[in-house]
Design a protein around this motif. Structure first.
Motif, PDB file in Angstrom:
ATOM      1  N   LEU B 134     -22.901 -93.988   1.457  1.00  0.00           N
ATOM      2  CA  LEU B 134     -23.828 -92.868   1.411  1.00  0.00           C
ATOM      3  C   LEU B 134     -23.564 -92.125   0.106  1.00  0.00           C
ATOM      4  O   LEU B 134     -23.838 -90.852  -0.182  1.00  0.00           O
ATOM      5  CB  LEU B 134     -23.509 -91.966   2.385  1.00  0.00           C
ATOM      6  CG  LEU B 134     -23.743 -92.203   3.850  1.00  0.00           C
ATOM      7  CD1 LEU B 134     -23.298 -91.262   5.240  1.00  0.00           C
ATOM      8  CD2 LEU B 134     -25.030 -92.663   4.078  1.00  0.00           C
ATOM      9  N   GLY B 135     -22.956 -92.900  -1.062  1.00  0.00           N
ATOM     10  CA  GLY B 135     -22.510 -92.435  -2.184  1.00  0.00           C
ATOM     11  C   GLY B 135     -23.473 -93.052  -3.170  1.00  0.00           C
ATOM     12  O   GLY B 135     -24.534 -93.742  -2.959  1.00  0.00           O
ATOM     13  N   MET B 136     -22.816 -93.272  -4.580  1.00  0.00           N
ATOM     14  CA  MET B 136     -23.401 -93.849  -5.727  1.00  0.00           C
ATOM     15  C   MET B 136     -23.801 -95.211  -5.435  1.00  0.00           C
ATOM     16  O   MET B 136     -24.895 -95.833  -5.601  1.00  0.00           O
ATOM     17  CB  MET B 136     -22.622 -93.633  -6.758  1.00  0.00           C
ATOM     18  CG  MET B 136     -23.036 -94.132  -8.320  1.00  0.00           C
ATOM     19  SD  MET B 136     -22.774 -95.941  -8.319  1.00  0.00           S
ATOM     20  CE  MET B 136     -21.070 -95.768  -8.740  1.00  0.00           C
ATOM     21  N   PRO B 137     -22.939 -96.026  -4.834  1.00  0.00           N
ATOM     22  CA  PRO B 137     -23.353 -97.544  -4.740  1.00  0.00           C
ATOM     23  C   PRO B 137     -24.515 -97.828  -3.734  1.00  0.00           C
ATOM     24  O   PRO B 137     -25.230 -98.442  -3.917  1.00  0.00           O
ATOM     25  CB  PRO B 137     -21.894 -98.223  -4.152  1.00  0.00           C
ATOM     26  CG  PRO B 137     -20.719 -97.206  -4.571  1.00  0.00           C
ATOM     27  CD  PRO B 137     -21.418 -95.784  -4.659  1.00  0.00           C
ATOM     28  N   GLY B 138     -24.497 -97.145  -2.707  1.00  0.00           N
ATOM     29  CA  GLY B 138     -25.267 -97.244  -1.704  1.00  0.00           C
ATOM     30  C   GLY B 138     -26.835 -96.552  -2.321  1.00  0.00           C
ATOM     31  O   GLY B 138     -27.993 -97.252  -2.169  1.00  0.00           O
ATOM     32  N   PHE B 139     -26.813 -95.582  -3.116  1.00  0.00           N
ATOM     33  CA  PHE B 139     -27.906 -95.206  -3.667  1.00  0.00           C
ATOM     34  C   PHE B 139     -28.354 -95.998  -4.824  1.00  0.00           C
ATOM     35  O   PHE B 139     -29.567 -96.219  -4.738  1.00  0.00           O
ATOM     36  CB  PHE B 139     -27.847 -93.658  -4.224  1.00  0.00           C
ATOM     37  CG  PHE B 139     -28.800 -92.875  -4.717  1.00  0.00           C
ATOM     38  CD1 PHE B 139     -29.953 -92.762  -4.037  1.00  0.00           C
ATOM     39  CD2 PHE B 139     -28.743 -92.387  -6.089  1.00  0.00           C
ATOM     40  CE1 PHE B 139     -30.988 -92.161  -4.524  1.00  0.00           C
ATOM     41  CE2 PHE B 139     -29.918 -91.778  -6.470  1.00  0.00           C
ATOM     42  CZ  PHE B 139     -31.123 -91.711  -5.686  1.00  0.00           C
ATOM     43  N   LEU B 173     -31.002-103.710   3.636  1.00  0.00           N
ATOM     44  CA  LEU B 173     -32.303-103.115   3.494  1.00  0.00           C
ATOM     45  C   LEU B 173     -33.368-104.076   3.426  1.00  0.00           C
ATOM     46  O   LEU B 173     -34.545-103.930   3.951  1.00  0.00           O
ATOM     47  CB  LEU B 173     -32.235-102.176   2.140  1.00  0.00           C
ATOM     48  CG  LEU B 173     -31.326-101.092   2.209  1.00  0.00           C
ATOM     49  CD1 LEU B 173     -31.134-100.357   0.472  1.00  0.00           C
ATOM     50  CD2 LEU B 173     -31.625 -99.977   3.172  1.00  0.00           C
ATOM     51  N   ALA B 174     -33.340-105.168   2.530  1.00  0.00           N
ATOM     52  CA  ALA B 174     -34.008-106.160   2.489  1.00  0.00           C
ATOM     53  C   ALA B 174     -34.572-106.870   3.881  1.00  0.00           C
ATOM     54  O   ALA B 174     -35.731-107.208   4.289  1.00  0.00           O
ATOM     55  CB  ALA B 174     -33.607-107.370   1.744  1.00  0.00           C
ATOM     56  N   LYS B 175     -33.390-107.046   4.758  1.00  0.00           N
ATOM     57  CA  LYS B 175     -33.627-107.287   6.107  1.00  0.00           C
ATOM     58  C   LYS B 175     -34.377-106.545   6.777  1.00  0.00           C
ATOM     59  O   LYS B 175     -35.308-106.944   7.491  1.00  0.00           O
ATOM     60  CB  LYS B 175     -32.401-107.563   6.708  1.00  0.00           C
ATOM     61  CG  LYS B 175     -31.733-109.053   6.642  1.00  0.00           C
ATOM     62  CD  LYS B 175     -32.472-110.279   6.570  1.00  0.00           C
ATOM     63  CE  LYS B 175     -32.960-110.691   7.972  1.00  0.00           C
ATOM     64  NZ  LYS B 175     -33.964-111.792   8.106  1.00  0.00           N
ATOM     65  N   LEU B 176     -34.046-105.255   6.899  1.00  0.00           N
ATOM     66  CA  LEU B 176     -34.952-104.070   7.521  1.00  0.00           C
ATOM     67  C   LEU B 176     -36.286-104.130   7.171  1.00  0.00           C
ATOM     68  O   LEU B 176     -37.455-103.701   7.858  1.00  0.00           O
ATOM     69  CB  LEU B 176     -34.397-102.645   7.199  1.00  0.00           C
ATOM     70  CG  LEU B 176     -33.039-102.422   8.222  1.00  0.00           C
ATOM     71  CD1 LEU B 176     -32.378-101.305   7.804  1.00  0.00           C
ATOM     72  CD2 LEU B 176     -33.215-102.789   9.744  1.00  0.00           C
ATOM     73  N   GLU B 296     -31.016 -89.741   3.925  1.00  0.00           N
ATOM     74  CA  GLU B 296     -31.611 -89.447   5.469  1.00  0.00           C
ATOM     75  C   GLU B 296     -31.809 -90.818   6.062  1.00  0.00           C
ATOM     76  O   GLU B 296     -31.514 -91.196   7.273  1.00  0.00           O
ATOM     77  CB  GLU B 296     -32.998 -88.628   5.565  1.00  0.00           C
ATOM     78  CG  GLU B 296     -33.552 -88.334   6.910  1.00  0.00           C
ATOM     79  CD  GLU B 296     -34.917 -87.658   6.706  1.00  0.00           C
ATOM     80  OE1 GLU B 296     -34.886 -86.867   5.731  1.00  0.00           O
ATOM     81  OE2 GLU B 296     -35.512 -87.752   7.729  1.00  0.00           O
ATOM     82  N   HIS B 297     -32.661 -91.796   5.258  1.00  0.00           N
ATOM     83  CA  HIS B 297     -33.105 -92.997   5.489  1.00  0.00           C
ATOM     84  C   HIS B 297     -31.530 -93.849   5.970  1.00  0.00           C
ATOM     85  O   HIS B 297     -31.655 -94.501   7.148  1.00  0.00           O
ATOM     86  CB  HIS B 297     -33.489 -93.701   4.633  1.00  0.00           C
ATOM     87  CG  HIS B 297     -34.007 -95.161   4.859  1.00  0.00           C
ATOM     88  ND1 HIS B 297     -35.220 -95.483   5.561  1.00  0.00           N
ATOM     89  CD2 HIS B 297     -33.619 -96.339   4.362  1.00  0.00           C
ATOM     90  CE1 HIS B 297     -35.184 -96.618   5.561  1.00  0.00           C
ATOM     91  NE2 HIS B 297     -34.403 -97.374   4.947  1.00  0.00           N
ATOM     92  N   VAL B 298     -30.452 -93.884   5.210  1.00  0.00           N
ATOM     93  CA  VAL B 298     -29.529 -94.635   5.328  1.00  0.00           C
ATOM     94  C   VAL B 298     -28.519 -94.290   6.601  1.00  0.00           C
ATOM     95  O   VAL B 298     -28.048 -94.888   7.552  1.00  0.00           O
ATOM     96  CB  VAL B 298     -28.804 -94.978   4.078  1.00  0.00           C
ATOM     97  CG1 VAL B 298     -27.469 -95.830   4.444  1.00  0.00           C
ATOM     98  CG2 VAL B 298     -29.546 -95.608   3.199  1.00  0.00           C
ATOM     99  N   THR B 299     -28.432 -92.874   6.586  1.00  0.00           N
ATOM    100  CA  THR B 299     -27.545 -92.155   7.669  1.00  0.00           C
ATOM    101  C   THR B 299     -28.242 -92.624   8.929  1.00  0.00           C
ATOM    102  O   THR B 299     -27.484 -93.052   9.906  1.00  0.00           O
ATOM    103  CB  THR B 299     -27.474 -90.960   7.528  1.00  0.00           C
ATOM    104  OG1 THR B 299     -26.910 -90.462   6.062  1.00  0.00           O
ATOM    105  CG2 THR B 299     -26.698 -90.162   8.625  1.00  0.00           C
ATOM    106  N   GLU B 300     -29.470 -92.381   9.310  1.00  0.00           N
ATOM    107  CA  GLU B 300     -30.263 -92.737  10.310  1.00  0.00           C
ATOM    108  C   GLU B 300     -29.975 -93.986  10.817  1.00  0.00           C
ATOM    109  O   GLU B 300     -29.929 -94.639  12.127  1.00  0.00           O
ATOM    110  CB  GLU B 300     -31.645 -92.430  10.257  1.00  0.00           C
ATOM    111  CG  GLU B 300     -32.688 -92.410  11.438  1.00  0.00           C
ATOM    112  CD  GLU B 300     -32.299 -91.454  12.436  1.00  0.00           C
ATOM    113  OE1 GLU B 300     -31.621 -90.236  11.939  1.00  0.00           O
ATOM    114  OE2 GLU B 300     -32.395 -91.684  13.501  1.00  0.00           O
TER     115      GLU B 300
END
Lengths: 343, 343
Positions: B134-139, B173-176, B296-300
């Motif tokens: 949920l930080g810089m790498p995830g973003f 994310l690519a799989k989703l 929001e997207h990743v937390t969800e």
């Protein structure tokens, strides 16, 4: 039925490195000056033939590219302007002028008529310009600049091989767009043309620079927003070091990388991350729906004297092999064309 | 007024190549546990510190980058999660949890509060995830994949350093998104995680491949639509050979090019023209307006179990120098984090 002698330029062997004159040979055939009934083909007399760097790719025995290799001992295929001698196709008639893929020979039978474009002769535009300014190279410049470079007024634009068939139009489009434009070329004569005829703000001879990075810093103290890359290699490497943040590089051709296997490779690609550079290869053929608007835009500016174009015209089909090979050592000054016949 | 001992990790010398543990040293200071009146600053207790590859750039004595070098003998600066001990800023109060740039030390006085983000503690999300998922790498993963790669369902996606802080989320994310995803990593343990925990379709250990081009042809017989590049170097060179027409390369980092001066350079960049490849460097910081929708997207998806995240957590500030140096030899398995204190 009329049969004519038909001089040809054929490919003798597939190449590995840069093309040499001796990789091609003159051949002599005979041709019926008639489009066979039911063929929907055209029999044309070739007037002007185009020498384009991309053709080198078709001289290699490599089938994985976007375009297949030439057939050995057959006439080389390339863009040309021709006059229809006989037509079995309702869309064309004898006397029409066309441009499109034809053969390096005096007469050609063209079966793929879908790729031809009919030319309306216009006294104010030389016919041969349909191979350069108004043909594939000009369209490449137009697409590359407007679709790939995302130019904004006032931006700093660098063009390599700037006096070439594509580069000279890129620079002029950029000037018309309100950009500051610097070109590089390989002789003082070309540099002179860039500055005094083609309207570039500055130009330099890359062969006289021992440090390309320093040269670019001299001409672009603020950095480069747009680099229109016609050569790859060392100039691309130096440009990467001098790009501004959010700079764009349109990759049109990489003459130096293709022909000389450069063991150095590109060293400065890491710059794309901190500078957020977008680098994009493109082919004009992906944008053919925009050809009419290109023709209108460039023809209009040409007629108003706002765009000029420099051609390097060789006389006679026999000169084609040397002229083509000369492209890769920079012998040509401007767009290289072969005049086979004037009409 | 309470004064505390304050262990620190300081930079000893500027580096030229890859960072080593001995380029950093432990220091010991004292700090007042109070935000000075009128400073609008925060005095925080650091809980978790992030080891990120970009920090290497700040260890070099080079001022031309997007971010200045560290100051010698001062605590290294990096992303962290911290708890507010004392606040002179009306937007924060003692007891708040924040993430943002802090120091590699037990306590920090943070004056640049504009860059901090307040964290709402949530039992279902570990606090340290605000440095990774949920930080810089995830973003970075989110922006790189959605904004730079222009992904389409069914496309073939390749991710290098795929089990790393960024790569593991890119793949998920690519799989989703409905893509086929292959990752490369540097150990069999990481390959196993990619296939069995992170949901990649395939994965391989690049160190076991003698011919990276052949490896990519094996995993992508149809070619690669999207290459998410975390490493540069030889893997990028092999990917260029295997891109499909109109492929996209998001250039996130070039670990191999930065740390090891590679005399080979990139050899296959010429592929961008016939394949019309778009290659783009990017930094997440250009897209901060999209941070809320990312969160929001990743937390969800994380809460629904559709995304997982692997951390490599080291205990104690003393472990930070070795952990950071280990990033560049691939010692970490997943996102490298240092736990300084649990609360």
């Amino acid at each position: 039925m009329a049969t004519a002698e038909n001089k040809q330029v054929v490919l003798q062997r597939y190449i590995e490195e840069a093309p040499r004159e001796t990789d091609m040979a003159m051949g002599r055939g005979k041709i019926e000056l008639k489009a066979p009934k039911g063929s929907a083909a055209l029999l044309v007399k070739n007037l002007y033939l185009s020498c384009d760097p991309y053709m080198r790719g078709r001289m290699r025995d490599f089938h994985g590219s976007y375009i297949p290799p030439f057939v050995l001992s057959q006439p080389i295929e390339g863009f040309g302007v021709a006059k229809v001698v006989d037509s079995d196709n309702p869309d064309f008639k004898a006397g029409d002028f066309i441009s499109g893929l034809t053969g390096w020979e005096e007469y050609s039978l063209i079966r793929s008529t879908w790729q031809l474009r009919k030319i309306q002769p216009d006294d104010s535009v030389p016919l041969s310009y349909h191979l350069g300014l108004l043909g594939m190279p000009g369209f490449t410049a137009y697409i590359g600049f407007y679709e790939i470079c995302s130019p904004k007024k006032g931006e700093y634009v660098f063009v390599s091989a700037a006096s070439g068939a594509v580069g000279q139009l890129v620079g002029q489009l950029a000037k018309l767009h309100g950009c500051y434009v610097v070109g590089s070329a390989g002789s003082s004569q070309k540099v002179d043309l860039l500055k005094n005829k083609l309207g570039f703000d500055e130009a330099f001879n890359y062969k006289e620079e021992t440090d390309l990075d320093a040269a670019l810093k001299r001409y672009f103290p603020e950095g480069i927003d747009i680099y229109f890359d016609n050569v790859g290699g060392a100039i691309l490497d130096a440009a990467l070091l001098n790009m501004r943040i959010h700079g764009r590089i349109a990759v049109c051709g990489m003459v130096s990388l293709h022909s000389i296997s450069d063991p150095k490779g590109i060293q400065n690609l890491y710059c794309v991350v901190p500078k957020r550079i977008r680098m994009q290869g493109f082919l004009q053929s992906d944008y053919l729906d925009k050809f009419p608007q290109f023709l209108e835009h460039v023809t209009e500016n040409f007629k108003q004297g706002k765009i000029v174009y420099i051609e390097d015209m060789n006389e006679g089909l026999e000169t084609a092999p040397a002229a083509f090979a000369g492209l890769f050592s920079g012998k040509n000054v401007g767009k290289q064309v072969i005049c086979v016949a004037r009409d």
